[in-house]
Design a protein around this motif. Structure first.
Motif, short mmCIF file in Angstrom:
data_model
loop_
_atom_site.label_atom_id
_atom_site.label_comp_id
_atom_site.label_asym_id
_atom_site.label_seq_id
_atom_site.Cartn_x
_atom_site.Cartn_y
_atom_site.Cartn_z
N ALA A 137 0.84 -1.20 0.00
CA ALA A 137 0.00 0.00 0.00
C ALA A 137 0.88 1.25 0.00
CB ALA A 137 -0.91 0.01 1.22
N ILE A 138 0.37 2.31 -0.65
CA ILE A 138 1.00 3.63 -0.55
C ILE A 138 0.31 4.36 0.60
CG2 ILE A 138 1.33 5.85 -1.68
CD1 ILE A 138 1.38 4.38 -4.35
N ARG A 139 1.10 4.77 1.59
CA ARG A 139 0.49 5.39 2.77
C ARG A 139 0.60 6.91 2.77
NH1 ARG A 139 5.01 3.58 7.30
NH2 ARG A 139 6.35 5.43 7.10
N GLU A 140 1.52 7.48 1.99
CA GLU A 140 1.65 8.94 1.94
C GLU A 140 1.93 9.38 0.50
OE1 GLU A 140 4.61 10.39 4.70
OE2 GLU A 140 4.14 8.77 6.11
N LEU A 141 1.41 10.53 0.15
CA LEU A 141 1.69 11.14 -1.16
C LEU A 141 1.91 12.64 -0.96
CD1 LEU A 141 1.75 11.32 -4.30
CD2 LEU A 141 -0.71 11.75 -4.16
N TYR A 142 3.00 13.13 -1.53
CA TYR A 142 3.29 14.56 -1.53
C TYR A 142 3.40 15.02 -2.98
CZ TYR A 142 4.44 13.40 3.27
OH TYR A 142 4.37 12.93 4.56
N ASP A 179 6.58 17.96 -8.64
CA ASP A 179 7.39 16.87 -8.10
C ASP A 179 6.50 16.02 -7.21
OD1 ASP A 179 9.52 18.09 -9.33
OD2 ASP A 179 10.30 19.00 -7.50
N LEU A 180 6.70 14.70 -7.27
CA LEU A 180 5.89 13.77 -6.47
C LEU A 180 6.80 12.93 -5.56
CD1 LEU A 180 3.38 12.30 -9.10
CD2 LEU A 180 3.13 14.35 -7.71
N ARG A 181 6.28 12.61 -4.41
CA ARG A 181 6.97 11.72 -3.48
C ARG A 181 5.93 10.80 -2.85
NH1 ARG A 181 11.52 11.44 -0.03
NH2 ARG A 181 11.07 10.59 2.04
N VAL A 182 6.14 9.50 -2.96
CA VAL A 182 5.26 8.53 -2.31
C VAL A 182 6.05 7.79 -1.24
CG1 VAL A 182 3.79 8.23 -4.34
CG2 VAL A 182 5.71 6.67 -3.97
N VAL A 183 5.35 7.41 -0.17
CA VAL A 183 5.93 6.60 0.89
C VAL A 183 5.11 5.33 1.00
CG1 VAL A 183 6.56 6.47 3.33
CG2 VAL A 183 6.72 8.66 2.11
N TRP A 184 5.77 4.19 0.85
CA TRP A 184 5.09 2.90 0.88
C TRP A 184 4.85 2.45 2.32
CZ3 TRP A 184 3.64 0.91 -3.84
CH2 TRP A 184 4.24 1.47 -4.97
N ALA A 185 4.07 1.41 2.48
CA ALA A 185 3.72 0.92 3.82
C ALA A 185 4.93 0.45 4.60
CB ALA A 185 2.70 -0.22 3.70
N ASN A 186 6.00 0.03 3.92
CA ASN A 186 7.21 -0.42 4.61
C ASN A 186 8.19 0.71 4.88
OD1 ASN A 186 8.12 0.09 2.04
ND2 ASN A 186 9.10 -1.91 1.74
N ARG A 188 9.59 2.75 2.61
CA ARG A 188 10.40 3.12 1.46
C ARG A 188 9.76 4.30 0.74
NH1 ARG A 188 10.48 1.74 -4.05
NH2 ARG A 188 8.69 0.34 -3.75
N ALA A 189 10.58 5.26 0.31
CA ALA A 189 10.09 6.44 -0.38
C ALA A 189 10.60 6.45 -1.82
CB ALA A 189 10.53 7.71 0.33
N GLU A 190 9.81 7.02 -2.69
CA GLU A 190 10.17 7.14 -4.11
C GLU A 190 9.74 8.51 -4.61
OE1 GLU A 190 9.26 4.86 -8.35
OE2 GLU A 190 8.68 3.93 -6.45
N GLU A 191 10.57 9.12 -5.44
CA GLU A 191 10.28 10.47 -5.93
C GLU A 191 10.32 10.52 -7.45
OE1 GLU A 191 12.92 13.26 -4.15
OE2 GLU A 191 12.36 12.75 -2.08
N ARG A 192 9.49 11.41 -8.00
CA ARG A 192 9.52 11.76 -9.42
C ARG A 192 9.59 13.28 -9.52
NH1 ARG A 192 6.44 7.71 -12.25
NH2 ARG A 192 6.92 5.72 -11.24
N ARG A 193 10.47 13.77 -10.37
CA ARG A 193 10.71 15.21 -10.45
C ARG A 193 10.35 15.76 -11.83
NH1 ARG A 193 12.76 17.67 -5.52
NH2 ARG A 193 13.51 15.95 -4.23
N GLY A 194 9.86 17.00 -11.83
CA GLY A 194 9.63 17.72 -13.07
C GLY A 194 8.57 17.11 -13.97
N LEU A 195 7.50 16.57 -13.40
CA LEU A 195 6.42 15.97 -14.18
C LEU A 195 5.48 17.06 -14.68
CD1 LEU A 195 5.54 12.96 -11.86
CD2 LEU A 195 6.96 12.91 -13.92
N ASN A 196 5.02 16.92 -15.92
CA ASN A 196 4.02 17.83 -16.46
C ASN A 196 2.64 17.21 -16.22
OD1 ASN A 196 2.24 19.37 -17.97
ND2 ASN A 196 3.67 19.68 -19.66
#
Length: 206
Positions: A137-142, A179-186, A188-196
């Motif tokens: 599950a994705i628990r956080e989204l920025y 820019d996006l940042r997701v944090v998974w249930a465990n 772990r964080a993942e980011e994407r930058r400069g998205l249109n």
């Protein structure tokens, strides 16, 4: 006298709640089918679920939209048309205007014509559908404009996006670069930058 006032109080309270119920009827006069419709109180963090079934809403069709009874009168709408364009209507008083009509692009000004003569989305109306293609599950989204120095608040709030699920996130009108940042249930964080997000509104994480 006091007994009479006590009897009238529930009626008055019921009328007040009815007046604050932002439910409304939506009529499509845009000249094209609507594929997806999102309607939420202006105070909501997310657009919520698509209000239309698989058939969408045909040109000339109408549908009754039921809003939460405590959501108030101020309503935001987001419509996705079958051929791609998106239109947003912000801060509609649906207690005052119970009949909301989506007009033609020339009248609403929300759509423009592209170089091929067909409809194209207006820039400055970013949108985001978060798709969870992972196995947690994705628990956080920025989601913040690329020009900002901080991520801001978690846009999921208390919600999570389960594996295989999706969430439609509200974004303010303005710039398209995010820019996006997701944090998974465990954790772990993942980011994407400069998205249109005016061109690519559906973003998948796995």
């Amino acid at each position: 006298m006091l007994a009479l006032l006590a009897l009238l109080a529930p009626v008055s309270d019921a009328r007040a709640l009815e007046e604050l119920d932002g439910s409304f009827n939506l009529t499509n006069r845009s000249g094209r089918p609507v594929e997806r419709l999102y309607a939420s109180p202006v105070s909501a963090r997310q657009w919520g679920e698509n209000r239309l079934g698989a058939a969408g809403l045909a040109e000339g069709g109408s549908i009754a939209i039921r809003m939460p009874p405590t959501g108030g009168c101020r309503t935001d709408l987001r419509l996705v048309f079958r051929d791609g364009p998106t239109e947003e209507r912000r801060d509609i008083d649906t207690c005052l205007d119970r009949e909301v009509v989506i007009g033609t692009p020339a009248r609403t000004g929300a759509l423009r014509h592209g170089p091929e003569g067909g409809p194209a989305p207006v820039q400055g109306r970013p949108g985001l559908v978060l798709v969870n293609d992972g196995n947690r599950a994705i628990r956080e989204l920025y989601a913040s404009p690329s020009s900002d120095n901080d991520w801001g608040e978690d846009r999921l709030g208390r919600d999570t996006v389960p594996p295989g699920g999706r969430a439609t996130i509200r974004l303010p009108a303005g710039g398209c670069a995010y820019d996006l940042r997701v944090v998974w249930a465990n954790g772990r964080a993942e980011e994407r930058r400069g998205l249109n997000l005016c061109d690519s509104a559906e973003i998948s994480f796995r």
